[in-house]
Scaffold this active site. Structure first.
Site, mmCIF file in Angstrom:
data_model
loop_
_atom_site.group_PDB
_atom_site.id
_atom_site.type_symbol
_atom_site.label_atom_id
_atom_site.label_comp_id
_atom_site.label_asym_id
_atom_site.label_seq_id
_atom_site.Cartn_x
_atom_site.Cartn_y
_atom_site.Cartn_z
ATOM 1 N N LYS A 3 0.926 -1.225 -0.012
ATOM 2 C CA LYS A 3 -0.079 -0.019 0.152
ATOM 3 C C LYS A 3 0.882 1.190 -0.083
ATOM 4 C CE LYS A 3 -0.463 -0.438 4.886
ATOM 5 N NZ LYS A 3 -1.285 -0.851 6.069
ATOM 6 N N TYR A 10 18.168 28.827 10.426
ATOM 7 C CA TYR A 10 16.910 29.710 10.586
ATOM 8 C C TYR A 10 16.631 29.598 12.346
ATOM 9 C CZ TYR A 10 15.431 29.879 5.958
ATOM 10 O OH TYR A 10 15.588 30.208 4.450
#
Ligand SMILES: *Cc1c(COP(=O)(O)O)cnc(C)c1O
Length: 366
Positions: free
Chosen positions: A35, A257
């Site tokens: 899946k 950051y």
């Protein structure tokens, strides 16, 4: 030159992990669960490594069609069954076996005009409380199905909630057996965790079909209790890229950051062409392991969209062009299990492998 990031799909590792599933579940047939496009490995790239399975289990009708186009003529099982009545026509046309987990799906079957009767897997909700008939409703569902001309074979299935943990499968197994013990039909109960932890010693848990997913891809269902080395599994996916720059920091310099990492002393860092837009988890903090030139080091600072930064302390030869392994197998055969990266990022290997972004080229290798 394209950006150096890529995902490698290791065909021999998939085949090896499938053999491990067979060893853990002797005499049982194996559904290779593919899946989510083979847990992010892409069905077309995983197929060759897994084609030794007895069948493929998945959810999506388009993925089932894809497998048939690849030439797979053996069993395919739809784990959630049909989503509407018309899906039964696709099941008839492609000869798909399908789970039946609620009354609507039986109604659709009863109204379905088919040339060949269907093979269904009747699902019991034995405690996970997602899909399936309650134990008290299971026998009447079985009786209803067995009265339909549209159905010729009924197998029995359930799915475990805690096979990876200390509570194990006993309560769910008892619920399943109390109702299913005298019903005919093949049984399928085990996901990877149950295949590894229960099925070697307990034939009644093993049943006729096991349904391993994550273990086939070389991640452990019960990490950190056990890693892939314990279970003898090999990474089926390597996410790799390269250093595209280095920086030399003085004590006190911040990286990235938010200045989330500050150098305690002078050090060198490398900048890797891989970020959260590639599927690398933004939640991976400083300290998350990574291989640079096959040598283990750590992430420093925040993951950004297209880049991450890594500690090059002790790696004087690393520079632009040096190979970086985000997870999987690196140069010289060094292994960085995806489970370790996931653990640092507060998630599981399943999520990381499924999240590799469409912009990352995927390549099948031996
Ligand atoms: C996904 C799934 C599996 C495989 O689970 P793993 O933990 O990846 O082994 C097995 N059975 C069902 C019904 C599933 O949905």
């Amino acid at each position: 030159m394209p950006r150096p990031i890529e995902a490698l799909i290791h065909t021999e590792a998939l085949a090896h992990n499938l053999v491990r599933a067979r060893q853990m579940a002797p005499d049982a047939k194996v559904w290779a669960v593919v899946k989510a496009d083979a847990y992010g490995h892409r069905i077309e790239h995983a197929f060759e490594g897994l084609r030794g399975a007895d069948g493929f289990a998945l959810l999506d009708l388009a993925e089932a069609e894809h497998l048939r186009r690849l030439g797979w003529r053996g069993p395919i099982l739809l784990l959630e069954g049909c989503f509407d009545a018309r899906d039964l026509e696709v099941c008839s046309r492609l000869n798909l076996w399908h789970a039946v987990h609620d009354e609507n799906q039986i109604d659709w079957l009863a109204a379905h005009k088919t040339t060949w009767p269907h093979h269904v897997f009747l699902k019991m909700n034995s405690g996970l409380n997602r899909l399936g008939f309650q134990p008290a409703a299971y026998r009447s569902a079985w009786l209803r199905l067995s009265g339909l001309t549209q159905v010729d074979e009924i197998s029995l299935m359930t799915h475990f909630a805690e096979a990876d943990g200390p509570r194990g499968v006993d309560a769910q197994l008892a619920a399943f057996d109390s109702v299913a013990h005298d019903l005919p039909g093949e049984r399928s109960l085990c996901n990877s965790a149950a295949t590894l932890r229960e099925s070697p010693t307990r034939p009644q848990v093993r049943g006729d079909w096991v349904r391993p997913g994550i273990m086939l891809y070389g991640a452990s269902p019960d990490h950190p209790e056990h890693g892939i080395a314990h279970w003898g599994l090999q990474p089926a996916m390597t996410l790799r890229s390269k250093l595209i720059a280095t920086q030399t920091l003085a004590a006190g310099d911040a990286v990235g950051y938010g200045g989330a990492f500050k150098a305690g002393e002078a050090m060198r860092i490398g900048v890797v062409a891989c970020g959260y837009a590639d599927g690398y988890p933004r939640s991976a903090p400083t300290g998350t392991p990574v291989l640079v030139g096959g040598v283990r080091t750590r992430m420093v600072g925040r993951v950004s969209m297209d880049m991450v930064t890594v500690d090059l302390t002790g790696l004087p030869d690393a520079g632009p062009g040096t190979e970086v392994t985000l997870w999987g197998t690196g140069p010289g055969g060094a292994v960085l299990p995806i489970d370790e990266v996931a653990h640092h990022a507060g998630t599981v290997g399943y999520e990381l492998m499924c999240a590799v972004a469409p912009r990352v080229p995927v390549r099948q290798v031996p």
